[in-house]
Motif scaffolding. Sequence first.
Motif, short mmCIF file in Angstrom:
data_model
loop_
_atom_site.label_atom_id
_atom_site.label_comp_id
_atom_site.label_asym_id
_atom_site.label_seq_id
_atom_site.Cartn_x
_atom_site.Cartn_y
_atom_site.Cartn_z
N TYR B 489 1.02 -1.18 -0.68
CA TYR B 489 0.20 0.12 -0.02
C TYR B 489 0.84 1.57 0.00
N GLN B 490 2.16 1.56 -0.81
CA GLN B 490 3.29 2.64 -0.42
C GLN B 490 1.97 3.50 -1.20
N GLY B 491 2.31 4.39 -0.81
CA GLY B 491 2.03 5.23 -1.57
C GLY B 491 0.49 6.35 -1.61
N VAL B 492 -0.17 5.30 -0.90
CA VAL B 492 -1.91 5.48 -1.88
C VAL B 492 -1.71 6.34 -0.77
N GLU B 493 -3.30 7.63 -1.74
CA GLU B 493 -3.14 8.57 -1.58
C GLU B 493 -4.62 8.78 -0.58
N GLY B 494 -5.48 9.91 -0.21
CA GLY B 494 -6.43 9.89 0.75
C GLY B 494 -6.74 10.56 1.27
N PRO B 495 -7.84 11.26 2.15
CA PRO B 495 -8.32 12.78 2.44
C PRO B 495 -6.95 12.69 3.75
N GLY B 496 -6.54 11.57 4.57
CA GLY B 496 -5.02 11.99 5.37
C GLY B 496 -4.20 11.12 5.75
N LYS B 497 -3.90 11.06 6.30
CA LYS B 497 -2.38 10.46 6.05
C LYS B 497 -3.06 9.02 6.85
N MET B 498 -2.58 8.19 6.33
CA MET B 498 -3.02 6.60 7.25
C MET B 498 -1.25 6.04 7.73
N LYS B 499 -1.45 5.88 9.15
CA LYS B 499 -0.08 5.13 9.79
C LYS B 499 -0.60 4.07 10.37
N LEU B 500 0.07 2.89 9.96
CA LEU B 500 -0.35 1.56 10.53
C LEU B 500 1.04 1.31 11.53
N ALA B 501 0.22 0.33 11.98
CA ALA B 501 1.56 -0.26 12.67
C ALA B 501 1.03 -2.40 13.10
N MET B 606 -9.12 -0.71 -5.17
CA MET B 606 -7.81 -0.46 -4.00
C MET B 606 -6.64 -1.36 -4.97
N ALA B 607 -7.15 -2.92 -5.46
CA ALA B 607 -5.82 -2.94 -6.49
C ALA B 607 -5.57 -2.31 -7.56
N ARG B 608 -6.03 -1.65 -8.30
CA ARG B 608 -5.96 -0.36 -9.62
C ARG B 608 -5.31 0.48 -8.60
N ALA B 609 -5.82 0.95 -7.71
CA ALA B 609 -4.51 2.23 -7.09
C ALA B 609 -2.98 1.56 -6.88
N VAL B 610 -2.83 0.03 -5.97
CA VAL B 610 -1.59 -0.24 -6.12
C VAL B 610 -0.75 -0.30 -7.20
N ALA B 611 -1.53 -0.68 -8.28
CA ALA B 611 -1.37 -1.60 -9.88
C ALA B 611 -0.80 -0.12 -9.86
N ALA B 612 -0.83 1.66 -9.48
CA ALA B 612 -0.74 2.67 -10.27
C ALA B 612 0.35 3.41 -9.34
N TYR B 613 0.95 2.50 -8.72
CA TYR B 613 1.88 3.15 -8.11
C TYR B 613 3.43 3.12 -8.50
N ARG B 614 3.97 4.13 -8.48
CA ARG B 614 4.91 5.00 -9.11
C ARG B 614 6.10 5.75 -8.52
N ASP B 615 7.26 5.30 -8.05
CA ASP B 615 7.85 5.83 -7.28
C ASP B 615 8.24 7.18 -7.82
N PRO B 616 7.43 8.09 -6.76
CA PRO B 616 7.93 9.68 -7.47
C PRO B 616 9.70 10.24 -6.80
N TRP B 617 10.32 9.35 -6.65
CA TRP B 617 11.39 9.83 -6.94
C TRP B 617 12.23 9.37 -7.89
N ARG B 618 11.76 8.64 -8.95
CA ARG B 618 12.05 8.66 -10.30
C ARG B 618 12.22 9.94 -11.17
N GLU B 619 11.46 11.21 -10.83
CA GLU B 619 11.63 12.18 -11.17
C GLU B 619 13.08 12.52 -11.47
N ARG B 620 13.42 12.38 -10.15
CA ARG B 620 15.05 12.23 -10.77
C ARG B 620 15.76 12.43 -11.95
N ALA B 621 15.28 11.87 -12.61
CA ALA B 621 15.87 11.53 -14.05
C ALA B 621 15.44 12.57 -14.66
#
Lengths: 105, 651
Positions: B489-501, B606-621
């Motif tokens: 679930y890394q990076g999935v956006e939401g109406p607020g932050k989601m902190k888990l444990a 949720m599966a679609r959101a997971v599949a759409a994940y891209r590491d934003p730090w790759r914008e360094r290229a």
Amino acid sequence: MAGMTTGHRLGPLDDIPVGEGRAYAVGDLKIAVFRLRDGGVRAVSAVCPHAGGPLADGLIDRRLVVCPLHQHTFDLSTGCSTTGQPPLTVYPVRVDADDQLVLEI
Amino acid sequence: MTLVHAAGHLMNAQLDPQAGEILRRGVERLGIEVVTGARTTEILGKHTVTGIKLADGRHIPCDVVVVAAGIRANVEVAEASGLEVERGVVVDDQMRCLDEPDIYAVGECVQHRGQTYGLVAPLWDQARVLADHITGRNPQAAYHGSRVATKLKVAGVDVAAMGLKEPEREDDETLVFSERKKGVYKSVIIRDGRLVGATLIGDVRKVAFLMQAFDRGLPLPEERLELMFDLGAPPAEVSAAELADDAQVCNCNGVSKGMITACVADGVKTVTGVVDQTRAGKGCGTCKGLVAQIVEWAAGGAIEEDPAASWYVPGVPIPKPELMRVIRERGLKSVSAVFATLAPGGEEDARSKMGLASLLKMMWDDEYVDERDARFINDRVHANIQRDGTFSVVPQMKGGVTTPAQLRRIADVADKYGVPMVKLTGGQRIDLLGVPKEKLPEIWADLDMPSGYAYGKSFRTVKTCVGSEFCRFGVGDSTALGIAIEERYQGVEGPGKMKLAVTGCPRNCAEAYVKDLGVVAIDGGKWEIYVGGAAGAHVRKGDLLATVDSADEVITLTGRFLQYYRENANWLERTYAFVPRVGIERIRRIVVDDSDGIAADLDAAMARAVAAYRDPWRERAAPVTPGQFRPSLPLIEQPRVPAAGSPQREA
């Protein structure tokens, strides 16, 4: 509008993405220039009077800029704050025939 | 608790003995012992308080003594300066000090016509007269003293008192109503047909009416009973309309009825709006009911509910479920399209952009038209802006587990870029602070680790404790499950932050009870899932959503709950507000029992959101927008290449 102002070319308009702002140094001045979605351009002092935040990084609409640090808002045409802060200086800015940004100070 | 009062009855300055007795019973009902006619002479105890001693020899044991000492005018400076001082600094009707026409005084330090004042309302009156003088607006303005009225709550009992507390003269008219059992007491004193005193305890509904009659010396009803009771006439609405425009409604902030109606006439049609603008009701708050009545009356009954309460964002006047429906129906895939179609006048609103961007990304995934100018700066440069315009860089460290190689890389990067501060976060990862914006792409390249998403309204981290892999108490592999959840679930956006444990046993070392979603391993290979917890400015223990038998079920339910939250919570509503608002039973029915039949849809979304994940730090290229990482502060003037047109231009 003739007279004492000097036109400073800041660079190409396309240096600023639509709807965003970028910061420029002109002599001692730090200026934030915004490119509005309706085609207009605005220029105000780049430093938020509240706590020195970078206004060029703020979200804008046609009327206001919101400082990213503490959400103080300012009218882009008058410089007045709508959240009780001192006003920004507003600078006349335009786009010339070569699509260059020109600041008049 | 014991309340010790020197005089014969409580509030003896404002109330007569009968009223004081009624108040006493009200206070005693709270379990407080009341001792009157008791003058304290000593506080006893050597190293700590053990009690107090009274003048009549009685001894009251206690552990804490709270002294209500009242105030005395602060006249040191005035006295030392040679001004006339009695109980306070003596002033005339223009607030000038005696024999000193250039020195003015107002407030609790002042004595006017022999009176000193310890309440705020008279001070507003004095200040108004002073303002009229020193601005020159009305040089004739004069202060004649204030008719003092108190309206407050004492130990949960409503008390209002004004003017005389007892009849003084033979021909003073009085009415007294006393219902001891109910704790109600009302008395009025009338002299020469005018109200000169009134006391209300327990039932203060007539106070607005009485204060107006008292302040303005109005003629009184023939049937005196009407001063105390509404005899067949409609009560509250009538008094809001009847109140004179200059009647003071809010004593704490000096707001008159006229100021409130003017605010409504100006276009403010909500009670919260009027309160914000006039500050009426923002002091002690006892006038809020009357303020609301006046706003309703002034708005002709057409009072509006505070719109912000139901709209998803302030710039688009539509609540979230309806907004989502319209967005889907009209195929609105960008923030600018939403403004153009649904905002009043098609106007963009800077404060609504972030919430709309989040909503649209969630609804459209890869089809979302990502207008970068709708992103908050943190989301434009994928880092957390700091107070000096630099940024913090937090690489991902799933489940708070790292390797020596990662640590070495982080250390090398910190050295190479002269990072001013390296700090561990609450989310169990490492933060590099003080990074200039223009260095971000290089740092990401050197780190070669994905973004930890420490900056957005999105899925943040899964804290873990060691669990069964090493801990002698662990009954579940909490680190493995935590890493798996964060991976998915890394990076999935939401109406607020989601902190888990995820924690390895009920000792809960990973603090799973106070997370948006927390997982607890229990005996028998089971896992408990808690939702709606928080441990920030707001602290809340999560509600138990379900107990399941496998890590896979945890991962599924986690995704389903988070998707339900993403779709139904308001912008910036954390789960600690969302879960109690919807109710854990309802959430359990929908998410666990699938009572509404939407579980499969939630999982798929949720599966679609997971599949759409891209590491934003790759914008360094390559930067996505021109000057994406250009500094906004501080700025150094770039040497300007002499251009075809000279810098000197005519205006």
